[in-house]
Scaffold this active site. Structure first.
Site, PDB file in Angstrom:
ATOM      1  CG  PHE A 114     -21.374   0.195  -5.327  1.00  0.00           C
ATOM      2  CD1 PHE A 114     -20.835   0.594  -6.500  1.00  0.00           C
ATOM      3  CD2 PHE A 114     -22.735   0.225  -5.507  1.00  0.00           C
ATOM      4  CE1 PHE A 114     -21.629   0.884  -7.765  1.00  0.00           C
ATOM      5  CE2 PHE A 114     -23.574   0.405  -6.402  1.00  0.00           C
ATOM      6  CZ  PHE A 114     -22.888   0.840  -7.693  1.00  0.00           C
ATOM      7  CG  LEU A 160     -18.693  -0.570   4.118  1.00  0.00           C
ATOM      8  CD1 LEU A 160     -18.208   0.671   4.719  1.00  0.00           C
ATOM      9  CD2 LEU A 160     -20.231  -0.779   4.453  1.00  0.00           C
ATOM     10  CG  HIS A 213      -1.227  -8.643   0.272  1.00  0.00           C
ATOM     11  ND1 HIS A 213      -0.985  -7.475   0.062  1.00  0.00           N
ATOM     12  CD2 HIS A 213      -2.791  -8.728   0.287  1.00  0.00           C
ATOM     13  CE1 HIS A 213      -2.195  -6.633   0.105  1.00  0.00           C
ATOM     14  NE2 HIS A 213      -3.190  -7.636  -0.141  1.00  0.00           N
ATOM     15  CE1 TYR A 225      -3.114  -2.857   0.426  1.00  0.00           C
ATOM     16  CE2 TYR A 225      -3.254  -2.601   2.981  1.00  0.00           C
ATOM     17  CZ  TYR A 225      -3.660  -3.300   1.652  1.00  0.00           C
ATOM     18  OH  TYR A 225      -4.588  -4.320   1.899  1.00  0.00           O
TER      19      TYR A 225
END
Length: 325
Positions: free
Chosen positions: A208, A204, A123, A56
């Site tokens: 959206f 979530l 990951h 990230y």
């Protein structure tokens, strides 16, 4: 904030966590000051479970999280991940070889400014390296005190079983929400059979399901969701129609659509912990309120009718080749 236990090794976390990815990239404009304030407000609300990864922001997110928790490390259950490699030319790869596992962990600890992480995930699974070798190297990190518990992300039931035989896996992290119910096809039941907790990312639906995205134009230039199949063309409108049903049910329940969607994930079992991501304190506080939403059996049945499994239009990534390996 209530707590939940992931796995059978004793990893206790808050019932809801915080996904930190969007604070550094992928979701449009970032604001480091607001991000750090959001992380600190998270801890003030009793949410202890923070999720980041080395990819990230190409390490920037770990550094940000490290700065935010530097004076309150004892209040945090800290999770990070390795395995997705971002190259200088923009391409990506996956690595799970033992040498890389060790290198990645050391680099993450340095960026985070800590001597150990509480939960260390692979990951994505590197299918060129036997999972036994990868988890064997991760086990060495536990033995060295650099990681307390181990996890996998987006792994198939077969991979989970093989990994768990090498060292207990405490958590599987995969996308799970009303519009992504793939884990119900085997991963979730495998986790329960083996005593592994489940961490739901994007609960979530990448925002959206909040009802705040009404058009693709609501997304900033550079927001990766513009390239997500579920946010494009006819898929967008079909998915928006589904969200309208959730908005109606939420209004009847006296909560927001986001809170209803999170409450649905929380209701899937005490071994399931959603980690909604946000960059802002106001949305953090809204998400935390989901723990106060009590869904009855009748509520759950109505939600199922309104948003049945498989109703979502479009794949969840443009490239699904690294999923469920």
């Amino acid at each position: 904030m209530d707590t939940r236990t992931l796995g059978t090794q004793g990893l206790e976390v808050s019932a809801i966590g915080l996904g930190c990815m969007g604070m550094s990239e992928f979701y449009g404009t970032t604001d480091e000051g607001e991000a750090i304030a959001t992380i600190r407000r998270t801890l003030d609300l009793g949410i202890s479970f923070l999720d980041t990864a080395d990819m990230y922001g190409r390490g920037a997110n770990e550094k940000l999280v490290g700065r935010a928790i530097s004076d309150r490390r004892d209040r945090v259950v800290l999770a990070t991940k390795f395995g997705q490699v971002r190259n200088d030319d923009g391409t990506r790869g996956v690595r799970g070889d033992p040498e890389y596992v060790r290198q990645a962990c050391e680099a993450s600890l340095q960026r985070l400014g800590v001597d150990h992480v509480d939960l260390y995930y692979q990951h994505r699974v590197d299918f060129s390296v036997p999972i036994e070798e990868t988890v064997g190297a991760m086990r060495e990190l536990v033995e060295a005190g650099k990681a307390r518990y181990l996890g996998l992300s987006e792994a198939s039931p077969e991979t989970i079983r093989r990994a768990h035989a090498v060292h207990p896996i405490s958590a599987l992290q995969s996308e799970f929400s009303l519009w992504t119910r793939d884990p119900e096809d085997g991963a979730l039941s495998t986790c329960r059979e083996l005593g592994i907790g489940f961490v739901a990312y994007s609960p979530l639906g990448r925002g959206f399901l909040t009802g705040r995205i009404r058009s693709p134009e609501d997304l900033e230039e550079g927001d990766f969701r513009r390239h997500n199949p579920r946010f494009q063309g006819e898929n967008f409108q079909r998915n928006l129609d589904l969200v309208a049903r959730i908005e109606e049910l939420a209004a009847e329940k006296g909560c927001t659509p986001a809170q209803l969607a999170l409450a649905w994930v929380l209701a899937r079992g005490d071994d399931v912990v959603p980690i909604p991501g946000t960059k802002r304190r106001r949305y953090l506080e809204e998400n935390a309120g989901a723990t106060e939403v009590d869904l009855t059996a009748a509520d759950l049945a109505r939600i199922e009718d309104a948003f049945p499994k498989g109703a979502t239009a479009g794949d969840r990534y443009p490239d699904m080749s690294t999923i469920d390996r």
